[in-house]
Design a protein around this motif. Structure first.
Motif, PDB file in Angstrom:
ATOM      1  N   GLN A   5       5.469   1.172 -17.972  1.00  0.00           N
ATOM      2  CA  GLN A   5       6.658   0.666 -16.668  1.00  0.00           C
ATOM      3  C   GLN A   5       5.702   0.931 -15.355  1.00  0.00           C
ATOM      4  OE1 GLN A   5       9.715   1.580 -17.290  1.00  0.00           O
ATOM      5  NE2 GLN A   5       9.425   0.859 -18.884  1.00  0.00           N
ATOM      6  N   PRO A   6       6.414   0.448 -15.017  1.00  0.00           N
ATOM      7  CA  PRO A   6       5.639   0.758 -12.964  1.00  0.00           C
ATOM      8  C   PRO A   6       6.042   2.347 -13.016  1.00  0.00           C
ATOM      9  CG  PRO A   6       7.911  -0.167 -12.960  1.00  0.00           C
ATOM     10  CD  PRO A   6       7.462   0.073 -14.300  1.00  0.00           C
ATOM     11  N   ILE A   7       5.452   2.515 -11.602  1.00  0.00           N
ATOM     12  CA  ILE A   7       5.768   3.853 -11.007  1.00  0.00           C
ATOM     13  C   ILE A   7       6.880   3.313 -10.321  1.00  0.00           C
ATOM     14  CG2 ILE A   7       4.858   6.182  -9.967  1.00  0.00           C
ATOM     15  CD1 ILE A   7       2.247   5.058 -11.024  1.00  0.00           C
ATOM     16  N   ARG A   8       7.899   3.913 -10.321  1.00  0.00           N
ATOM     17  CA  ARG A   8       8.893   4.265  -9.062  1.00  0.00           C
ATOM     18  C   ARG A   8       9.433   5.097  -8.595  1.00  0.00           C
ATOM     19  NH1 ARG A   8      10.538   2.476 -14.484  1.00  0.00           N
ATOM     20  NH2 ARG A   8      11.777   0.976 -14.842  1.00  0.00           N
ATOM     21  N   ASP A   9       9.099   6.284  -8.502  1.00  0.00           N
ATOM     22  CA  ASP A   9       9.597   7.123  -7.745  1.00  0.00           C
ATOM     23  C   ASP A   9       7.923   7.157  -6.532  1.00  0.00           C
ATOM     24  OD1 ASP A   9       9.354   9.430  -5.955  1.00  0.00           O
ATOM     25  OD2 ASP A   9       9.611  10.299  -8.034  1.00  0.00           O
ATOM     26  N   PRO A  10       8.136   6.943  -5.471  1.00  0.00           N
ATOM     27  CA  PRO A  10       7.120   7.359  -4.011  1.00  0.00           C
ATOM     28  C   PRO A  10       6.126   8.451  -4.143  1.00  0.00           C
ATOM     29  CG  PRO A  10       9.071   5.579  -3.101  1.00  0.00           C
ATOM     30  CD  PRO A  10       9.484   6.665  -4.749  1.00  0.00           C
ATOM     31  N   GLU A  11       7.372   9.322  -4.153  1.00  0.00           N
ATOM     32  CA  GLU A  11       6.459  11.097  -4.052  1.00  0.00           C
ATOM     33  C   GLU A  11       4.992  10.871  -5.055  1.00  0.00           C
ATOM     34  OE1 GLU A  11       6.002  14.328  -2.924  1.00  0.00           O
ATOM     35  OE2 GLU A  11       6.315  12.799  -1.989  1.00  0.00           O
ATOM     36  N   LEU A  12       5.579  10.548  -6.299  1.00  0.00           N
ATOM     37  CA  LEU A  12       4.454  10.338  -7.805  1.00  0.00           C
ATOM     38  C   LEU A  12       3.421   9.294  -7.573  1.00  0.00           C
ATOM     39  CD1 LEU A  12       6.814   9.935 -10.972  1.00  0.00           C
ATOM     40  CD2 LEU A  12       5.850  11.862 -10.133  1.00  0.00           C
ATOM     41  N   ILE A  13       3.412   8.308  -6.624  1.00  0.00           N
ATOM     42  CA  ILE A  13       2.585   7.517  -6.048  1.00  0.00           C
ATOM     43  C   ILE A  13       2.062   8.643  -5.465  1.00  0.00           C
ATOM     44  CG2 ILE A  13       1.857   5.293  -4.525  1.00  0.00           C
ATOM     45  CD1 ILE A  13       4.169   4.449  -5.858  1.00  0.00           C
ATOM     46  N   ARG A  14       2.321   9.595  -4.233  1.00  0.00           N
ATOM     47  CA  ARG A  14       1.580   9.967  -3.324  1.00  0.00           C
ATOM     48  C   ARG A  14       0.290  10.972  -3.928  1.00  0.00           C
ATOM     49  NH1 ARG A  14       5.510   8.471  -0.145  1.00  0.00           N
ATOM     50  NH2 ARG A  14       7.026   9.903  -0.300  1.00  0.00           N
ATOM     51  N   GLU A  15       1.159  11.632  -5.200  1.00  0.00           N
ATOM     52  CA  GLU A  15       0.929  12.903  -5.903  1.00  0.00           C
ATOM     53  C   GLU A  15      -0.371  12.723  -6.414  1.00  0.00           C
ATOM     54  OE1 GLU A  15       3.471  15.343  -8.300  1.00  0.00           O
ATOM     55  OE2 GLU A  15       5.021  15.030  -6.736  1.00  0.00           O
ATOM     56  N   ILE A  16      -0.558  10.687  -7.139  1.00  0.00           N
ATOM     57  CA  ILE A  16      -1.452  10.287  -7.377  1.00  0.00           C
ATOM     58  C   ILE A  16      -2.831  10.558  -6.918  1.00  0.00           C
ATOM     59  CG2 ILE A  16      -2.363   8.537  -9.385  1.00  0.00           C
ATOM     60  CD1 ILE A  16       0.935   8.851 -10.462  1.00  0.00           C
ATOM     61  N   LYS A  17      -2.118   9.540  -5.402  1.00  0.00           N
ATOM     62  CA  LYS A  17      -2.793   9.325  -4.983  1.00  0.00           C
ATOM     63  C   LYS A  17      -4.028  10.790  -4.145  1.00  0.00           C
ATOM     64  CE  LYS A  17      -1.105   5.180  -2.124  1.00  0.00           C
ATOM     65  NZ  LYS A  17      -1.306   4.705  -1.109  1.00  0.00           N
ATOM     66  N   ARG A  18      -3.409  11.899  -3.912  1.00  0.00           N
ATOM     67  CA  ARG A  18      -3.682  12.879  -3.838  1.00  0.00           C
ATOM     68  C   ARG A  18      -4.804  13.156  -5.059  1.00  0.00           C
ATOM     69  NH1 ARG A  18       1.123  15.761  -3.484  1.00  0.00           N
ATOM     70  NH2 ARG A  18       1.436  14.275  -1.235  1.00  0.00           N
ATOM     71  N   PHE A  19      -4.740  12.798  -6.302  1.00  0.00           N
ATOM     72  CA  PHE A  19      -5.401  13.935  -6.867  1.00  0.00           C
ATOM     73  C   PHE A  19      -6.620  12.534  -7.244  1.00  0.00           C
ATOM     74  CE2 PHE A  19      -6.543  13.007 -11.695  1.00  0.00           C
ATOM     75  CZ  PHE A  19      -7.022  14.111 -11.885  1.00  0.00           C
ATOM     76  N   LEU A  20      -6.120  11.754  -7.415  1.00  0.00           N
ATOM     77  CA  LEU A  20      -7.658  11.401  -7.426  1.00  0.00           C
ATOM     78  C   LEU A  20      -8.739  10.472  -6.413  1.00  0.00           C
ATOM     79  CD1 LEU A  20      -6.137   7.401  -8.766  1.00  0.00           C
ATOM     80  CD2 LEU A  20      -7.480   8.847 -10.428  1.00  0.00           C
ATOM     81  N   ARG A  21      -7.953  11.031  -4.789  1.00  0.00           N
ATOM     82  CA  ARG A  21      -8.827  11.085  -3.848  1.00  0.00           C
ATOM     83  C   ARG A  21      -9.634  12.439  -4.096  1.00  0.00           C
ATOM     84  NH1 ARG A  21      -6.354   9.720   1.785  1.00  0.00           N
ATOM     85  NH2 ARG A  21      -7.154   7.572   1.459  1.00  0.00           N
ATOM     86  N   GLU A  22      -9.241  13.595  -4.961  1.00  0.00           N
ATOM     87  CA  GLU A  22      -9.659  14.421  -4.505  1.00  0.00           C
ATOM     88  C   GLU A  22     -10.880  14.120  -5.827  1.00  0.00           C
ATOM     89  OE1 GLU A  22      -6.630  17.494  -4.832  1.00  0.00           O
ATOM     90  OE2 GLU A  22      -6.015  17.942  -2.967  1.00  0.00           O
ATOM     91  N   ASP A  23     -10.394  13.869  -6.753  1.00  0.00           N
ATOM     92  CA  ASP A  23     -11.791  13.308  -7.935  1.00  0.00           C
ATOM     93  C   ASP A  23     -12.363  12.322  -7.421  1.00  0.00           C
ATOM     94  OD1 ASP A  23     -11.517  14.200 -10.618  1.00  0.00           O
ATOM     95  OD2 ASP A  23     -10.886  11.594 -10.850  1.00  0.00           O
ATOM     96  N   SER A  24     -11.901  11.344  -6.995  1.00  0.00           N
ATOM     97  CA  SER A  24     -13.314  10.506  -6.752  1.00  0.00           C
ATOM     98  C   SER A  24     -12.595   9.286  -6.212  1.00  0.00           C
ATOM     99  CB  SER A  24     -14.049   9.688  -8.009  1.00  0.00           C
ATOM    100  OG  SER A  24     -14.137   8.256  -7.947  1.00  0.00           O
ATOM    101  N   GLU A  25     -13.544   9.032  -5.130  1.00  0.00           N
ATOM    102  CA  GLU A  25     -13.446   7.981  -3.963  1.00  0.00           C
ATOM    103  C   GLU A  25     -13.131   6.481  -4.622  1.00  0.00           C
ATOM    104  OE1 GLU A  25     -15.063   6.130   0.563  1.00  0.00           O
ATOM    105  OE2 GLU A  25     -16.118   7.129  -1.536  1.00  0.00           O
ATOM    106  N   ARG A  26     -14.201   6.096  -5.826  1.00  0.00           N
ATOM    107  CA  ARG A  26     -13.872   4.545  -6.495  1.00  0.00           C
ATOM    108  C   ARG A  26     -12.573   4.763  -7.825  1.00  0.00           C
ATOM    109  NH1 ARG A  26     -17.024   4.998 -12.058  1.00  0.00           N
ATOM    110  NH2 ARG A  26     -15.177   6.156 -12.901  1.00  0.00           N
ATOM    111  N   ASN A  27     -12.370   6.107  -8.087  1.00  0.00           N
ATOM    112  CA  ASN A  27     -11.328   5.936  -8.786  1.00  0.00           C
ATOM    113  C   ASN A  27      -9.558   5.515  -7.791  1.00  0.00           C
ATOM    114  OD1 ASN A  27     -13.098   6.549 -11.281  1.00  0.00           O
ATOM    115  ND2 ASN A  27     -12.898   8.570 -10.917  1.00  0.00           N
ATOM    116  N   TYR A  28     -10.128   6.532  -6.841  1.00  0.00           N
ATOM    117  CA  TYR A  28      -8.974   6.800  -5.587  1.00  0.00           C
ATOM    118  C   TYR A  28      -8.302   5.109  -5.063  1.00  0.00           C
ATOM    119  CZ  TYR A  28      -6.654   7.184  -1.213  1.00  0.00           C
ATOM    120  OH  TYR A  28      -5.304   6.327   0.137  1.00  0.00           O
ATOM    121  N   MET A  29     -10.058   4.178  -5.128  1.00  0.00           N
ATOM    122  CA  MET A  29      -9.666   2.662  -4.567  1.00  0.00           C
ATOM    123  C   MET A  29      -9.116   1.976  -5.593  1.00  0.00           C
ATOM    124  SD  MET A  29     -10.511   2.351  -1.431  1.00  0.00           S
ATOM    125  CE  MET A  29     -10.509   0.903  -1.238  1.00  0.00           C
TER     126      MET A  29
END
Length: 180
Positions: A5-29
């Motif tokens: 499925q697509p990620i419909r909820d913008p807040e979930l997208i923000r949370e995933i971005k936050r997690f990935l940014r802290e985890d790895s710049e490559r993964n975030y990008m």
């Protein structure tokens, strides 16, 4: 093959971005590129630093072998500016830690996304989720299925709407309101 499925909820997208940014710049990008371009993961993984220096992606799709030009969103261009700053043009954007200059594999991209999804308790996620998320939010913003159909190279608007989960949304809404 699982249906994603697509990620419909913008807040979930923000949370995933936050997690990935802290985890790895490559993964975030990787995530940001997917949700902002509508490209398939097979095409994203082949991108090089030189591709991110232009205001658009000019690719030959791996799946269809068709030439495709996709304008980069201003937000994605801004994100790439810092990401590619100290990298060579020939380098893959999403380099593997294995080998000298090889992109991560499709299965590694899946693992990255699965781990991020687990952090926010999200199911039905796969590499195609990125493309579907782009399509879903593009449609919600512009309501222009014809352009989205061209971006995705789909044969029919119904295919595009089903692909991005709009049909599912309408079915869910109908079922919630159904009474006998």
């Amino acid at each position: 093959m699982n249906f994603v499925q697509p990620i419909r909820d913008p807040e979930l997208i923000r949370e995933i971005k936050r997690f990935l940014r802290e985890d790895s710049e490559r993964n975030y990008m990787l995530f940001v590129t997917g949700i902002n371009s509508g490209l398939r993961i097979s095409d994203i993984l082949q991108l090089r630093v030189s591709d991110a220096k232009k205001p658009y992606f000019n690719i030959i799709e791996q799946k269809t072998q068709k030439k495709k030009r996709i304008e980069m969103t201003p937000g994605l261009r801004k994100e790439f500016k810092d990401y590619i700053e100290r990298r060579e043009d020939h380098e893959f954007l999403f380099k593997s830690r294995e080998g000298v200059n090889k992109p991560i594999t499709r299965s590694m991209a899946y693992k990255i996304l699965r781990r991020a999804a687990d952090q926010v308790d999200l199911d039905d996620i796969g590499t195609h989720t990125l493309r579907k998320t782009f399509g879903y939010h593009f449609y919600k913003q512009y309501k222009n299925v014809a352009i989205l159909q061209k971006i995705f190279n789909h044969s029919d608007p119904k295919v595009t709407l089903g692909y991005i989960g709009i049909d599912q949304d309408e079915m869910d809404r109908a079922m919630k309101g159904f009474k006998i």
